[in-house]
Design an enzyme around this catalytic site. Structure first.
Site, PDB file in Angstrom:
ATOM      1  N   LYS A 116       0.827  -1.214   0.000  1.00 42.92           N
ATOM      2  CA  LYS A 116       0.000   0.000   0.000  1.00 42.92           C
ATOM      3  C   LYS A 116       0.854   1.253   0.000  1.00 42.92           C
ATOM      4  O   LYS A 116       0.565   2.212  -0.713  1.00 42.92           O
ATOM      5  CB  LYS A 116      -0.935   0.019   1.215  1.00 42.92           C
ATOM      6  CG  LYS A 116      -2.110  -0.934   1.044  1.00 42.92           C
ATOM      7  CD  LYS A 116      -3.124  -0.781   2.160  1.00 42.92           C
ATOM      8  CE  LYS A 116      -4.147  -1.905   2.084  1.00 42.92           C
ATOM      9  NZ  LYS A 116      -4.928  -2.055   3.299  1.00 42.92           N
ATOM     10  N   LYS A 199      -6.296 -10.999  -6.221  1.00 43.55           N
ATOM     11  CA  LYS A 199      -7.458 -11.213  -5.347  1.00 43.55           C
ATOM     12  C   LYS A 199      -8.500 -10.124  -5.574  1.00 43.55           C
ATOM     13  O   LYS A 199      -8.172  -8.991  -5.958  1.00 43.55           O
ATOM     14  CB  LYS A 199      -7.028 -11.246  -3.882  1.00 43.55           C
ATOM     15  CG  LYS A 199      -6.553  -9.915  -3.360  1.00 43.55           C
ATOM     16  CD  LYS A 199      -6.400  -9.908  -1.842  1.00 43.55           C
ATOM     17  CE  LYS A 199      -5.963  -8.494  -1.430  1.00 43.55           C
ATOM     18  NZ  LYS A 199      -5.722  -8.284  -0.044  1.00 43.55           N
ATOM     19  N   LYS A 202     -11.120  -4.158  -2.831  1.00 40.30           N
ATOM     20  CA  LYS A 202     -11.805  -2.876  -3.059  1.00 40.30           C
ATOM     21  C   LYS A 202     -10.916  -1.890  -3.794  1.00 40.30           C
ATOM     22  O   LYS A 202     -11.403  -0.926  -4.369  1.00 40.30           O
ATOM     23  CB  LYS A 202     -12.350  -2.292  -1.756  1.00 40.30           C
ATOM     24  CG  LYS A 202     -11.354  -2.182  -0.647  1.00 40.30           C
ATOM     25  CD  LYS A 202     -12.057  -1.882   0.674  1.00 40.30           C
ATOM     26  CE  LYS A 202     -11.166  -2.254   1.839  1.00 40.30           C
ATOM     27  NZ  LYS A 202     -11.762  -3.113   2.803  1.00 40.30           N
TER      28      LYS A 202
HETATM   29  P1  TYM Z   1     -10.784  -6.153   5.570  1.00 39.93           P
HETATM   30  O1  TYM Z   1     -11.977  -5.351   5.875  1.00 39.93           O
HETATM   31  O2  TYM Z   1      -9.820  -5.624   4.571  1.00 39.93           O
HETATM   32  O3  TYM Z   1     -11.216  -7.613   5.108  1.00 39.93           O
HETATM   33  C1  TYM Z   1     -12.178  -8.354   5.832  1.00 39.93           C
HETATM   34  C2  TYM Z   1     -11.941  -9.836   5.636  1.00 39.93           C
HETATM   35  O4  TYM Z   1     -12.112 -10.202   4.257  1.00 39.93           O
HETATM   36  C3  TYM Z   1     -11.037 -11.023   3.843  1.00 39.93           C
HETATM   37  N1  TYM Z   1     -10.820 -10.846   2.406  1.00 39.93           N
HETATM   38  C4  TYM Z   1     -10.791 -11.851   1.518  1.00 39.93           C
HETATM   39  N2  TYM Z   1     -10.922 -13.184   1.668  1.00 39.93           N
HETATM   40  C5  TYM Z   1     -10.870 -13.942   0.542  1.00 39.93           C
HETATM   41  N3  TYM Z   1     -10.694 -13.427  -0.695  1.00 39.93           N
HETATM   42  C6  TYM Z   1     -10.548 -12.105  -0.891  1.00 39.93           C
HETATM   43  N4  TYM Z   1     -10.382 -11.617  -2.115  1.00 39.93           N
HETATM   44  C7  TYM Z   1     -10.592 -11.249   0.248  1.00 39.93           C
HETATM   45  N5  TYM Z   1     -10.505  -9.906   0.420  1.00 39.93           N
HETATM   46  C8  TYM Z   1     -10.650  -9.681   1.746  1.00 39.93           C
HETATM   47  C9  TYM Z   1      -9.849 -10.535   4.671  1.00 39.93           C
HETATM   48  O5  TYM Z   1      -8.832 -11.503   4.728  1.00 39.93           O
HETATM   49  C10 TYM Z   1     -10.517 -10.278   6.002  1.00 39.93           C
HETATM   50  O6  TYM Z   1     -10.595 -11.469   6.759  1.00 39.93           O
HETATM   51  N6  TYM Z   1      -7.088  -6.391   8.757  1.00 39.93           N
HETATM   52  C11 TYM Z   1      -8.430  -6.965   8.652  1.00 39.93           C
HETATM   53  C12 TYM Z   1      -9.391  -6.359   9.629  1.00 39.93           C
HETATM   54  C13 TYM Z   1      -9.043  -6.605  11.074  1.00 39.93           C
HETATM   55  C14 TYM Z   1      -8.959  -7.863  11.717  1.00 39.93           C
HETATM   56  C15 TYM Z   1      -8.627  -7.588  13.067  1.00 39.93           C
HETATM   57  C16 TYM Z   1      -9.134  -9.170  11.288  1.00 39.93           C
HETATM   58  C17 TYM Z   1      -8.760  -5.659  12.007  1.00 39.93           C
HETATM   59  N7  TYM Z   1      -8.507  -6.255  13.201  1.00 39.93           N
HETATM   60  C18 TYM Z   1      -8.447  -8.618  14.010  1.00 39.93           C
HETATM   61  C19 TYM Z   1      -8.955 -10.199  12.229  1.00 39.93           C
HETATM   62  C20 TYM Z   1      -8.618  -9.915  13.560  1.00 39.93           C
HETATM   63  C21 TYM Z   1      -8.896  -6.832   7.207  1.00 39.93           C
HETATM   64  O7  TYM Z   1      -8.240  -7.207   6.306  1.00 39.93           O
HETATM   65  O8  TYM Z   1     -10.098  -6.329   6.981  1.00 39.93           O
END
Ligand code: TYM
Length: 337
Positions: A116, A199, A202
């Site tokens: 990023k 993948k 967004k």
């Molecule tokens: P975020 O909001 O970016 O993503 C939320 C979840 O979606 C999963 N994800 C995917 N899984 C499969 N294929 C994809 N293309 C794909 N895109 C997104 C992400 O792996 C995630 O599980 N950093 C975290 C948010 C967070 C969190 C935490 C997670 C903050 N604190 C504590 C676990 C524990 C995140 O990526 O959010």
């Protein structure tokens, strides 16, 4: 005697308004299942969303929308704890301690940060984005989490969480539970429909490859029907040779419960076009009730806010004792009571 359920924790950012299909299949779908067997805590991580610029009114709306989508997907506030991260100040309080335990080089090695910040340039990259994984570690460790249901892209952050937890325990005595990633292989990485080499995300360059759950189903169906597939004609699961077809099979399988083998048989002798049309139909069938349920929660914001207030209260009751123990062990002088 009732056996104690293992704790799971996970979070999702309220950015972009709607969740995409990768968020749902990679994470949220597992969250819904785990609330039946585990002691589950889930959070809409608005503090994490603030690591990139957000319009204040839009962020507030997105947080409600995220919570409504989680409930629409099947989370039940009586079976799990659902809260907004900023409602539970212990997250940021513990994050400071974690920041002070993490090496600068260690944090700089996080690939999500590297990707990023390389895209944005260092001046547009906030220090908040740099400390994102440490806040995430705090989220997880506050609840003595055993398993963290996420997609593949979060694995490295969970490894960092384990490392800092071990470091804290070694330095100050056993305090944190070591968490593990709960990642389902089949849906760990849902790919972009137009570029199956990357993948679904967004921040994708083209909107055509990303399926938003809150979009009109017709719009998404069209995206499935024009998904990029591979050379050849045989509908077969092979991630390396047929990434586009395999992605569609993984989505189909996850949404219906049919195994990939069953699907390969079903499509024997049929062309890619048939697969695309059927995935579009299967998705439409799944998403319509999801959207209706989500809308019901959005239509009653007072009730939604009440559910979230109750979630925050439950979460704080779990988080506060952990933070107290940490502060005591680190040596912060407790305020006189
Ligand atoms: P975020 O909001 O970016 O993503 C939320 C979840 O979606 C999963 N994800 C995917 N899984 C499969 N294929 C994809 N293309 C794909 N895109 C997104 C992400 O792996 C995630 O599980 N950093 C975290 C948010 C967070 C969190 C935490 C997670 C903050 N604190 C504590 C676990 C524990 C995140 O990526 O959010």
């Amino acid at each position: 005697m009732a056996t104690e359920r293992l704790r799971v924790f996970s979070g999702i950012q309220p950015t972009a308004g709607s969740f995409h299909l990768g968020n749902y299949l990679g994470a949220v779908r597992q969250w819904v299942g785990l609330q039946e067997t585990h002691d589950a805590v889930y959070s809409v991580v608005d503090l994490h969303a603030a690591t990139i610029p957000q319009d204040p009114a839009a962020l507030r709306e997105s947080s409600r929308l995220a919570a409504a989508q989680l409930l629409g997907a099947g989370l039940d506030p009586d079976r799990c704890t659902l809260c907004i991260q900023s409602h539970v100040p212990e997250h940021t309080q513990l994050a400071w301690v974690i920041n002070c335990l993490t090496g600068f080089g260690e944090a700089a090695r996080m690939t999500q940060f590297k990707d990023k910040s390389a895209k944005q340039g260092t001046d547009a990259t906030t220090v908040g984005l740099f400390t994102y994984p440490m806040l995430m570690a705090a989220d997880i460790l506050l609840y003595h989490t055993r398993q963290v249901p996420v997609g593949e892209d979060q694995r490295q952050h969970i490894e960092l969480t384990r490392d800092v937890a071990q470091r804290f325990n070694a330095r100050y005595g056993e305090t944190f539970t070591l968490p593990g990633a709960y990642i389902l292989k089949e849906t760990a990485k849902i790919q972009d429909l137009q570029d199956p080499a990357v993948k679904m995300s967004k921040s994708a360059s083209s909107a055509k490859g990303i399926v938003w759950l809150m979009d009109e189903p017709k719009t998404s169906a069209k995206k499935f029907r024009s998904a990029v597939t591979d050379t050849g004609t045989e509908v077969r699961y092979d991630r390396a040779a047929k990434p586009g077809v395999s992605n569609l099979l993984a989505i189909y399988s996850a949404l219906t419960g049919l195994t990939v083998e069953e699907l390969e048989q079903k499509f024997e002798g049929r062309l890619y076009g048939a697969l695309k049309t059927e995935v579009a139909d299967v998705f439409t069938e799944w998403v319509a009730p999801f959207r209706a349920r989500t809308q019901q929660f959005l239509d009653d914001p007072a009730e939604l806010d009440r559910l979230l207030a109750r979630g925050a209260e439950k979460a704080r009751a779990m988080a506060a004792p952990t933070l107290d123990a940490v502060y005591e062990r680190v040596g912060f002088l407790p305020p006189a009571r």
